[in-house]
Motif scaffolding. Structure first.
Motif, PDB file in Angstrom:
ATOM      1  N   ALA A 159       0.834  -1.205   0.000  1.00  0.00           N
ATOM      2  CA  ALA A 159       0.000   0.000   0.000  1.00  0.00           C
ATOM      3  C   ALA A 159       0.867   1.252   0.000  1.00  0.00           C
ATOM      4  N   VAL A 160       1.946   1.240   0.795  1.00  0.00           N
ATOM      5  CA  VAL A 160       2.854   2.390   0.831  1.00  0.00           C
ATOM      6  C   VAL A 160       3.517   2.551  -0.534  1.00  0.00           C
ATOM      7  N   GLN A 161       3.904   1.443  -1.126  1.00  0.00           N
ATOM      8  CA  GLN A 161       4.578   1.487  -2.431  1.00  0.00           C
ATOM      9  C   GLN A 161       3.629   2.010  -3.523  1.00  0.00           C
ATOM     10  N   ILE A 162       2.330   1.694  -3.396  1.00  0.00           N
ATOM     11  CA  ILE A 162       1.371   2.187  -4.405  1.00  0.00           C
ATOM     12  C   ILE A 162       1.320   3.712  -4.326  1.00  0.00           C
ATOM     13  N   LEU A 163       1.361   4.245  -3.092  1.00  0.00           N
ATOM     14  CA  LEU A 163       1.354   5.699  -2.934  1.00  0.00           C
ATOM     15  C   LEU A 163       2.596   6.317  -3.580  1.00  0.00           C
ATOM     16  N   ALA A 164       3.739   5.663  -3.384  1.00  0.00           N
ATOM     17  CA  ALA A 164       4.970   6.165  -4.002  1.00  0.00           C
ATOM     18  C   ALA A 164       4.866   6.108  -5.518  1.00  0.00           C
ATOM     19  N   ASN A 165       4.271   5.029  -6.041  1.00  0.00           N
ATOM     20  CA  ASN A 165       4.067   4.902  -7.490  1.00  0.00           C
ATOM     21  C   ASN A 165       3.222   6.051  -8.011  1.00  0.00           C
ATOM     22  N   LYS A 166       2.162   6.319  -7.274  1.00  0.00           N
ATOM     23  CA  LYS A 166       1.232   7.376  -7.698  1.00  0.00           C
ATOM     24  C   LYS A 166       1.973   8.723  -7.731  1.00  0.00           C
ATOM     25  N   LEU A 167       2.760   8.955  -6.702  1.00  0.00           N
ATOM     26  CA  LEU A 167       3.487  10.225  -6.637  1.00  0.00           C
ATOM     27  C   LEU A 167       4.475  10.338  -7.798  1.00  0.00           C
ATOM     28  N   ASN A 168       5.181   9.245  -8.087  1.00  0.00           N
ATOM     29  CA  ASN A 168       6.116   9.253  -9.216  1.00  0.00           C
ATOM     30  C   ASN A 168       5.382   9.467 -10.531  1.00  0.00           C
ATOM     31  N   MET A 169       4.181   8.866 -10.640  1.00  0.00           N
ATOM     32  CA  MET A 169       3.361   9.056 -11.836  1.00  0.00           C
ATOM     33  C   MET A 169       3.006  10.523 -11.995  1.00  0.00           C
ATOM     34  N   LYS A 170       2.558  11.088 -10.888  1.00  0.00           N
ATOM     35  CA  LYS A 170       2.111  12.477 -10.872  1.00  0.00           C
ATOM     36  C   LYS A 170       3.268  13.409 -11.298  1.00  0.00           C
ATOM     37  N   LEU A 171       4.488  13.046 -10.835  1.00  0.00           N
ATOM     38  CA  LEU A 171       5.647  13.877 -11.151  1.00  0.00           C
ATOM     39  C   LEU A 171       6.131  13.657 -12.582  1.00  0.00           C
ATOM     40  N   GLY A 172       5.746  12.530 -13.144  1.00  0.00           N
ATOM     41  CA  GLY A 172       6.261  12.187 -14.467  1.00  0.00           C
ATOM     42  C   GLY A 172       7.631  11.550 -14.414  1.00  0.00           C
ATOM     43  N   ALA A 173       7.940  10.903 -13.274  1.00  0.00           N
ATOM     44  CA  ALA A 173       9.264  10.318 -13.100  1.00  0.00           C
ATOM     45  C   ALA A 173       9.465   9.059 -13.941  1.00  0.00           C
ATOM     46  N   TYR A 174       8.365   8.394 -14.292  1.00  0.00           N
ATOM     47  CA  TYR A 174       8.505   7.201 -15.137  1.00  0.00           C
ATOM     48  C   TYR A 174       9.028   7.647 -16.489  1.00  0.00           C
ATOM     49  N   ALA A 175       9.920   6.919 -17.004  1.00  0.00           N
ATOM     50  CA  ALA A 175      10.581   7.222 -18.281  1.00  0.00           C
ATOM     51  C   ALA A 175      11.719   8.232 -18.122  1.00  0.00           C
ATOM     52  N   THR A 176      11.855   8.877 -16.984  1.00  0.00           N
ATOM     53  CA  THR A 176      13.068   9.687 -16.788  1.00  0.00           C
ATOM     54  C   THR A 176      13.967   9.029 -15.736  1.00  0.00           C
ATOM     55  N   THR A 177      13.499   8.991 -14.497  1.00  0.00           N
ATOM     56  CA  THR A 177      14.344   8.393 -13.456  1.00  0.00           C
ATOM     57  C   THR A 177      13.988   6.939 -13.185  1.00  0.00           C
ATOM     58  N   ILE A 178      12.834   6.515 -13.685  1.00  0.00           N
ATOM     59  CA  ILE A 178      12.419   5.124 -13.453  1.00  0.00           C
ATOM     60  C   ILE A 178      12.216   4.447 -14.800  1.00  0.00           C
ATOM     61  N   ASN A 179      12.885   3.298 -14.972  1.00  0.00           N
ATOM     62  CA  ASN A 179      12.754   2.550 -16.215  1.00  0.00           C
ATOM     63  C   ASN A 179      12.037   1.248 -15.914  1.00  0.00           C
ATOM     64  N   ILE A 180      10.804   1.117 -16.382  1.00  0.00           N
ATOM     65  CA  ILE A 180      10.054  -0.096 -16.052  1.00  0.00           C
ATOM     66  C   ILE A 180      10.385  -1.251 -16.990  1.00  0.00           C
ATOM     67  N   ASN A 181      11.107  -0.939 -18.068  1.00  0.00           N
ATOM     68  CA  ASN A 181      11.417  -2.021 -19.019  1.00  0.00           C
ATOM     69  C   ASN A 181      12.683  -2.779 -18.636  1.00  0.00           C
ATOM     70  N   ASP A 182      13.624  -2.069 -17.995  1.00  0.00           N
ATOM     71  CA  ASP A 182      14.846  -2.743 -17.550  1.00  0.00           C
ATOM     72  C   ASP A 182      14.572  -3.313 -16.155  1.00  0.00           C
ATOM     73  N   LYS A 183      13.871  -4.407 -16.141  1.00  0.00           N
ATOM     74  CA  LYS A 183      13.378  -4.940 -14.869  1.00  0.00           C
ATOM     75  C   LYS A 183      14.489  -5.600 -14.057  1.00  0.00           C
ATOM     76  N   VAL A 184      14.421  -5.408 -12.770  1.00  0.00           N
ATOM     77  CA  VAL A 184      15.404  -6.020 -11.864  1.00  0.00           C
ATOM     78  C   VAL A 184      15.025  -7.472 -11.620  1.00  0.00           C
ATOM     79  N   ASN A 185      15.969  -8.369 -11.834  1.00  0.00           N
ATOM     80  CA  ASN A 185      15.702  -9.783 -11.599  1.00  0.00           C
ATOM     81  C   ASN A 185      15.989 -10.213 -10.167  1.00  0.00           C
ATOM     82  N   MET A 186      16.685  -9.362  -9.438  1.00  0.00           N
ATOM     83  CA  MET A 186      16.983  -9.698  -8.047  1.00  0.00           C
ATOM     84  C   MET A 186      15.723  -9.513  -7.198  1.00  0.00           C
ATOM     85  N   PHE A 187      15.780  -9.982  -5.975  1.00  0.00           N
ATOM     86  CA  PHE A 187      14.707  -9.783  -4.982  1.00  0.00           C
ATOM     87  C   PHE A 187      13.360 -10.283  -5.483  1.00  0.00           C
ATOM     88  N   GLN A 188      13.312 -11.573  -5.739  1.00  0.00           N
ATOM     89  CA  GLN A 188      12.057 -12.148  -6.225  1.00  0.00           C
ATOM     90  C   GLN A 188      11.298 -12.857  -5.118  1.00  0.00           C
TER      91      GLN A 188
END
Lengths: 1103, 450
Positions: free
Chosen positions: A365-394
């Protein structure tokens, strides 16, 4: 009057308690006379008479003389067939990759005569760019751990591979025949080739998608499942995106310690560090909201203290301000936190898409709020790359939880395999799980030690150490890397992958030089790497290059903006962590992490970057919360109060450490301690030791573990592990002695040692505002008083090092230093620095050549003298001081020998054991040293260390000093002398590397260039804060760096002309008090050093 | 364990007849000095002018190739890289079948250099022409080596005789005194012992006794202190070895270059003990002629896991040779061979002495011997002591006269800095016409101890 703020090392110093004042004034206590000393031990009666003494003396001199005449016969054994790439005396470096389930890095391994002895980051290859951490560097010691299993065991008894293989194969066949179930529990596996092995094992069991007879559960001690879960709900796919901190102008971290431990910190630290240069294109602005004072928080420009349950409030508050309020989630915050949050909002609005918000919570739930905030800021595609997915921590927390409950309930599978995990230790209900394992027919562990889980298993089939094995990794989608062995396996161990393949029937046991798993890796790389590329024509060349670089070229994965599912925000409030009067926040220490290397004495003795405590686990609590109930200060003989933290039915009693910056109403407890609580044989350094050696034993005769296991407090929240929760705290009777390093020395009001300013002042004012050079008055030729720089005043003739030959120098950028401790471990590894153990550290006898001083400072008391409460009685005085210690800012400052050109230590040595070289080095000649320790007394930086004992042989250190065991000794660097008892030692500027670097230049017939000479600390620094080179080379990086306007020398006013420069710390925040003070100071002509120029005045007047 | 030097030489004379004669011719004919040196450095480990060895005999080899129909110049290509030659010339391809051991490539040798080697080889006379004549010479040399006898015992003996004489005279004097006293009716001074007499004598001559006692004490003290300085100074240390290794045969008679076996001398700190595979490069062929030689060489085969029967084969059962270390520097001393060889340009024999004469492995030669070597700085301190090291560092020059500061070398840069920044100091350094190692910091502790 000082240039900057007042800095203090601990609460005791800030409050100037009577004990502190006494200790400060008696830093060098009165010596005990020989009579007193002997009387104390009751030796006086039996003490020998003078004549006897002379007889003994005479005899021993004669005996020594006679003995010295006989030269011992030393053996020399050359190779029969010299390996091609080994030349005796010359180091061979191998590129490899480190991955332990928690940290990942591209590394270089230094080997001497086939022994790996040093690990450093690979600056040329891989996305970690040379970044490592203390745990990675210290892992080389784990290779020579004599407690590692050297052959497979069955029910604790040593057996052989043939027998084990036969029995396990039969067991698998039995399971398959009756359609039974097999479960493999592993840590996150990022090795593509390991999946081949797992598949082979699954096939042998007869497991298919439908029947589910073979189950593979990935489980990490520190889980990040919440991020995956949140992304599943936000974007429809469970992934961890790639964060790029180098693109973020504003960083808001809500409880994420991203420079130490959180996700891929080895990547983030370097990215973050690259944007901390105030002269760079831009400098990032970092806001931290957290409960414990973390490494990341200590480096933040603005730091707010919040409870773990308030993390959602911070994010909701910001979302509301950004125009996206979340219904149901409280935005209530304390007043100071609101102030910082408002500043953060302002900064986020300015930087917009160039922002990054990260949350440390594992609550989706906390992470969803952070996602929303990053969305609102437009951070996806600049500081966050959702295509280069991390394989660690599964980590699959939910699946693991169900599995554990089944096992405890007696409904477990027929066979369990554990690979890279120790759930009996790291599960909150690990003890129950461990007991339930006996109900499983066959249990197998690949652990290297008979640890908490493995000791309960039927079979232990020890895996190689990472430095002994081939492996491949894909830490994130765009990246593939290789780990290559740097030594032939020491024990009769086998790769876990090979074992799986052997039991799966797709491979044969190959012994020590087995190629079975290697062949799988090469065929994978051929099929998926070589065959799909066109640049390299021959496979041999392709593979040779891949192994040489340890990585394959990255594929580029452009970022795209995902679509946020607004539905994810509904009903969040009920899933958030509950608020409590007291809340605990569990954290990982830089050295111990999740406890995998708890038996590594280097890491146990690594002072915690914030508390500076070694060898212990404790409860961190804000001094304000501690009030007068708890012991606020401690020293060699005064311990800390004990308290019991209770969460539900679970409780643990630990000492309470006063931690400025700990959020009020919260306590912090580190994970990774309390290993081997039932006497598991995981290595002697993991346990408490007695004053004269040997393990402290509990009532069962088991060695007592260090600290307590805080994994007991890990909870389950909405299907993911949670690392915080409500607790109750009760003070206990008694006290507990703590070994911390930074209470041993005092600042003695020499506050000029740290210089700090704000970005505003730095950009707008000239150097004299934030980095005023020391001046003294002198008489000019006309008899007038004029200001002259310190450099003009010499008590001695100058050493001829300033312009001729070399002058080795170092600059340490306080803006870059994050205090992680990697340099300290690298120094220990390079220079054979002995481990001394808790008891000796408590007495102030740690041997680290390099320490990292951590200074607290608060904005409330901006300068010495601005506090008006000196005369108040202790109690009211403490009240007044409370605010100051509540949330201070932190400066980390690496401190090592400064190689002063006018070294005070050199002049007091009666036997000329410490002398100055014409290259500016303060040399230490161990053979001459007679141990008067005058030099240590005279050192203004307190960086000299005395060998009180024979650490490589005295029984007190047998448990903890690896140099006392034949295998552990292999880690010693053959280029550095192992010091004996009674001599001084200190940072040598890695003189062995200087000599080597010069020789390289001489042989190439060229002058020494940047990069020829590096020290271990500068090699290890993840943010490149430490630069080393030849200062007399006008074009060298170190010279440019030391000529920078931020550069200053610590204690320059003492006039000792050190060869180390620090660079003023520039914080990207507003600090009116500091700015005002620095402005005021600038206007003032030369006030403030009355004493100094007074003396000088007198001296000159005599001429 | 040890055999006498004489015996050893007799053995050698028997079994290395060919090699010996070859080596003797080396001393006789010195016309092509370059070819001589190159042959020893590059070829001697595998080739012999007149005898097939690991490689074929080289006498008149150019003519042989020409007669065999080899292409013009392909022999030079062969030496540079035999594979290139074999690829282009059918004759060279046929030659490559000579032995299973491939020849090392020498891309650094020019045509002139190869010619000088082969010229020198062609000048070597056939074996048998000079060998026996010199045999006696060598034997004489060995016989001439007599053991130095110590004369300490003579002094002890003389001292004892003197003491007896003095004691006897003293006794006679006492008897006479007693007799006189008896005759004169005085008390016979029976009570006064020698010691009492000595005491009273010393009392009456206290000035002289005091001075001489002081002198004796001082002498003893000085002597004692000097003696202390010699503790740990072991010259001529010569531990017995598992396999006797005569340097005189390998580097002397056979002329193998030092670097062939001690091949890390120009790369790292230690010169390196030859690994067994290096021994096998030659000893795969040289199996020994007498039972004694065969027994000794078989120790190498044991270590290498080699079965010399027939064509020879490796069994894979290796065991390392455990040598007794001859030069064991303390752990805190870092002596890099590569620096001294590469940068200092010092020849092996300048510190080790002439190894071509050494019959059994022993510590480097004493300072007196080293001082005889041409080009050596004359030193006084015992070898392998710190005094020896720093004495040389104090004398040995890094450069004579002002160095050319135009070049980009390491020392050029250092000299440039001296010249530009502290001319006075530089001139002071150059007063004796050279810049010594010491002047650039060669006496500083942390240059060798860390």
């Amino acid at each position: 009057m000082e240039l900057t703020k007042k800095y203090w090392k601990g609460v005791d110093e800030l409050k100037e308690t009577p004990e502190f004042l006494q200790n400060r004034d008696e830093e060098f206590p009165k010596g005990t006379t020989v009579d007193e000393f002997l009387n104390e031990d009751g030796v006086a009666e039996s003490s020998p008479a003078r004549r006897d003494f002379l007889k003994f003396l005479g005899f021993s001199v004669a005996a020594a003389t006679v003995a010295a005449c006989e030269a011992p016969v030393v053996k020399a054994i050359p190779y029969v067939n010299k390996p091609e790439n080994v030349t005796p005396g010359i180091a061979t470096w191998y590129a490899s990759t480190y991955y332990d389930g928690n940290s990942y890095a591209s590394i270089l391994v230094k080997t001497r005569e086939g022994r790996p002895i040093f690990i450093k980051g690979n600056k040329e290859q891989g996305f970690t760019k040379g970044n490592t951490n203390a745990q990675i560097i210290a892992s080389v010691l784990g290779l020579y751990d004599s407690s590692r299993l050297t052959s497979p065991t069955k029910n604790g008894k040593v057996t052989n591979w043939t027998a084990v293989d036969g029995e396990i194969k039969k067991a698998i066949a039995d399971v398959k025949a009756k359609g039974g179930k097999v479960t493999l529990v592993s840590n996150s596996i990022i090795s593509p080739s390991t999946y081949n092995a797992i598949k082979a094992l699954g096939a042998a069991v007869g497991g298919t998608e439908e029947n589910g007879n073979f189950e593979h559960i990935q489980y990490d001690a520190q889980s990040y499942a919440g991020i995956r879960k949140a992304n599943m709900e936000s974007f429809g796919e469970a992934f961890i995106p790639d964060y790029d901190f180098s693109k973020a102008k504003t960083i808001v971290s809500v409880g994420a310690d991203f420079m130490s431990g959180w996700l891929m910190s080895t990547q983030y630290t370097n990215q973050y560090g690259s944007r901390r240069n105030p002269d760079g294109e831009w400098m990032n602005k970092h806001f931290q909201f957290e409960s414990n004072m973390s490494i990341t928080g200590s480096n933040a420009d603005n730091r707010a203290m919040i409870k773990p349950s308030e993390q959602a409030n911070v994010l909701a508050y910001m979302l509301k301000a950004m125009g996206a309020p979340v219904s149901g989630v409280s935005t209530e915050l304390s007043k100071p936190a609101t102030k910082i949050a408002d500043l953060a909002i302002k900064a986020l609005r300015e930087s917009k898409a160039a922002s990054l918000v990260v949350a440390g919570s594992n609550n989706a739930a906390v992470q969803i709020l952070a996602n929303k905030l990053n969305m609102k800021l437009g951070a996806y595609a600049t500081t966050i790359n959702i295509n280069d997915k991390v394989n660690m921590f599964q980590s699959e927390d939910d699946k693991m939880n169900k599995f554990v409950n089944k096992v405890i309930g007696g409904k477990g599978p027929d066979m369990i395999l554990f690979c890279g995990v120790n759930p009996a230790y790291s599960l909150p209900n690990g003890d129950k799980f461990a007991m339930a394992l006996s109900k499983i027919k066959t249990t197998i562990s690949f652990s290297a030690h008979p640890d908490e889980t493995a000791s309960k298993c039927t079979y232990i089939c020890p895996d190689h150490h990472a430095l002994e094995a081939w492996n491949d990794f894909s830490p994130k989608a765009s990246h593939y890397s290789i780990a290559q062995p740097t030594i032939r396996p020491i024990g009769n161990t086998a790769a876990a992958q090979e074992s799986m393949m052997v039991w799966g029937g797709t491979a044969k046991r190959g012994g020590k030089d087995s190629k079975e798993y290697y062949n799988v890796i090469t065929s994978n790389w051929k099929q998926f790497g070589f065959d799909v590329q066109t640049e390299v024509a021959s496979w041999d060349e392709y593979w040779g290059m891949a192994v040489h670089n340890s990585v394959s070229p990255d594929t580029i994965m452009p970022a795209t903006v995902p679509i946020f599912n607004e539905g994810a925000l509904s009903g969040l409030a009920s899933k958030l962590p509950k608020k409590g009067k007291w809340e605990v926040a569990l954290y990982q220490k830089a050295g111990i992490g999740v406890g995998d290397q708890a038996n590594n004495p280097w890491l146990q003795e690594l002072p915690d970057p914030i508390s500076k405590v070694t060898w212990d686990n404790y409860i961190t609590m804000n001094p304000t919360d501690m009030g007068n109930d708890y012991q606020l200060t401690f020293d060699q003989e005064t311990g800390l109060s004990l308290a019991t933290v209770k969460m539900g039915a679970k409780s643990m009693t630990l000492p309470v450490y006063p931690s400025p910056g700990q959020a009020l109403g919260t306590v912090g407890v580190a994970l990774g301690y309390g290993r081997g609580a039932n006497g598991e044989k995981i290595g002697t350094a993991a346990f408490q030791t007695k004053e004269y050696g040997g393990a402290v034993e509990d009532e069962n005769g088991n060695p007592k573990p260090i600290g307590a296991n805080a994994f007991a407090f890990v909870g389950m929240e909405n299907g993911t592990m949670s690392y915080n929760g409500e607790v109750s705290i009760n003070k206990e009777e008694g006290s507990y002695l703590i070994a911390a390093t930074q209470i041993h020395h005092t600042v003695m009001a020499r506050n000029s040692i740290v210089k700090e300013t704000t970005l505003g002042t730095y950009k707008s004012k000239d150097q004299s505002a934030y980095n005023k050079k020391w001046t003294l008055q002198k008489l000019d030729e006309h008899g007038n008083h004029v200001e002259a720089p310190m450099a003009e005043f010499d008590l001695w003739d100058a050493h001829p090092v300033e312009k001729i030959g070399h002058r080795w120098a170092m600059t340490v950028d306080l803006n870059g230093c994050i205090g992680c401790g990697a340099c300290l471990i690298a120094c220990q590894s390079e220079n054979n620095v002995p481990v001394v153990g808790k008891d000796e550290v408590r007495r102030g006898r740690e041997m680290h050549w390099l320490r990292i001083d951590r200074y607290f400072a608060s904005d409330i008391e901006a300068a010495v003298g601005s506090r008006k409460d000196h005369d108040l009685s202790k109690i009211s005085f403490m009240d007044a001081a409370e605010d100051t210690a509540e949330n201070p800012t932190v400066v980390h400052m690496p401190m090592m020998c400064h190689h002063c050109n006018h070294a005070p230590c050199e002049t007091v040595c009666p036997v000329a054991a410490t002398t100055h070289s014409n290259e500016g080095l303060n040399q230490m000649t161990y053979n001459r040293c007679i141990g008067t320790r005058y030099c240590a007394n005279n050192c203004p930086y307190k960086v000299r260390r005395f060998n009180w004992f024979n650490y490589p042989s005295y029984k007190k250190f047998t448990e903890i000093n690896p140099a006392q065991d034949d295998l552990g000794r292999m880690v010693l660097n053959p280029d550095v002398t192992v010091r004996t008892r009674g001599v001084m030692e200190k940072c040598s500027f890695c003189v062995q590397r200087i000599q080597e670097g010069k020789l390289v230049a001489k042989e190439a017939e060229r002058p020494v260039m940047d990069g020829d000479v590096t020290t271990a600390c500068s090699d290890a620094c993840p943010t490149n804060a430490i630069i080393v080179g030849d200062w007399n080379d006008l074009k060298s990086i170190v010279r440019t760096s030391s000529d920078d306007k931020r550069a200053y020398q610590a204690l320059e006013e003492v006039g000792i002309k050190p060869n180390i420069w620090y660079k003023t710390k520039v914080r990207n925040h507003e600090n009116k008090e500091l700015a005002g003070l620095q402005q005021e100071h600038k206007v003032e002509a030369h006030g403030g050093h009355g004493e100094a120029h007074g003396e000088d005045h007198g001296k000159k007047a005599h001429h | 364990m040890k055999i006498s030097i004489n015996q050893m030489f007799r053995n050698y004379n028997k079994w290395c007849f060919g090699l010996l004669s070859m080596a003797l011719t080396v001393f006789t004919f010195n016309s092509t000095a370059q070819g001589d040196a190159l042959f020893k450095a590059k070829c001697a480990s595998c080739h012999n002018p007149h005898k097939d060895n690991t490689g074929p005999k080289l006498f008149q080899v150019r003519a042989k190739w020409a007669d065999g129909g080899a292409k013009e110049g392909s022999i030079y290509t062969w030496v540079n890289n035999w594979q290139n030659a074999a690829a282009t010339d059918p004759y060279a391809k046929a030659v490559s079948a000579w032995s299973p051991t491939a020849m090392t490539a020498f891309p650094e040798l020019s045509v002139e250099q190869i010619n000088s080697i082969l010229d020198w080889v062609d000048e070597q006379p056939l074996p048998g022409a000079a060998g026996p004549a010199d045999d006696g010479g060598l034997t004489t040399e060995v016989v001439g080596e007599t053991e130095e006898t110590s004369n300490t015992w003579m002094w002890v003996l003389l001292g004892a005789i003197f003491f007896t004489v003095i004691a006897a005279i003293g006794g006679v004097r006492r008897q006479l005194n007693n007799a006189t006293a008896l005759a004169e009716g005085k008390d016979v001074n029976d009570g006064a012992s020698y010691l009492d007499e000595f005491k009273s004598w010393a009392y009456y001559n206290k000035g002289k006794v005091g001075v001489s006692a002081m002198l004796i004490v001082l002498t003893l003290a000085v002597w004692g202190l000097q003696g202390l300085g010699n503790i740990g100074v072991v010259s001529g240390y010569q531990p017995s070895q598992p396999i006797e290794f005569p340097h005189s045969v390998h580097s002397g008679i056979n002329g193998i270059d030092c670097k062939y076996c001690h091949n890390s001398v120009d790369q790292g700190k230690s010169a390196g003990l030859p690994t067994v595979n290096v021994c096998m490069n030659c000893h795969k062929q040289i199996k020994g002629n007498t039972p004694d030689q065969i027994a000794k060489i078989s120790k190498i085969y044991d270590a290498a896991g080699f079965n010399p029967e027939g064509a020879g084969s490796y069994t894979g059962k290796t065991k390392p040779i455990i040598w007794n270390k001859v030069h064991a520097l303390p752990d805190h001393v870092y002596f890099p061979h590569s620096q001294h060889v590469n940068i200092g340009g010092i020849d092996c024999k300048q510190c080790h002495g002439d190894m071509t004469q050494q019959k059994e492995t022993a510590k480097i030669q004493p300072i007196e011997e080293l001082n005889k070597i041409e080009g050596n700085v004359k030193l006084t301190r015992p070898t392998l002591t710190m005094g020896w090291c720093i004495e040389c560092h104090g004398e040995k020059e890094i450069s004579t006269g002002p160095i050319d500061t135009k070049g980009g070398g390491y020392y050029a840069e250092i000299h440039k800095r001296l010249l530009n920044n502290d001319r006075k100091l530089y001139d002071e350094y150059l007063k004796d016409g050279k810049v010594t190692v010491k002047e650039l910091g060669g006496w500083e502790c942390a240059k060798c101890h860390y």
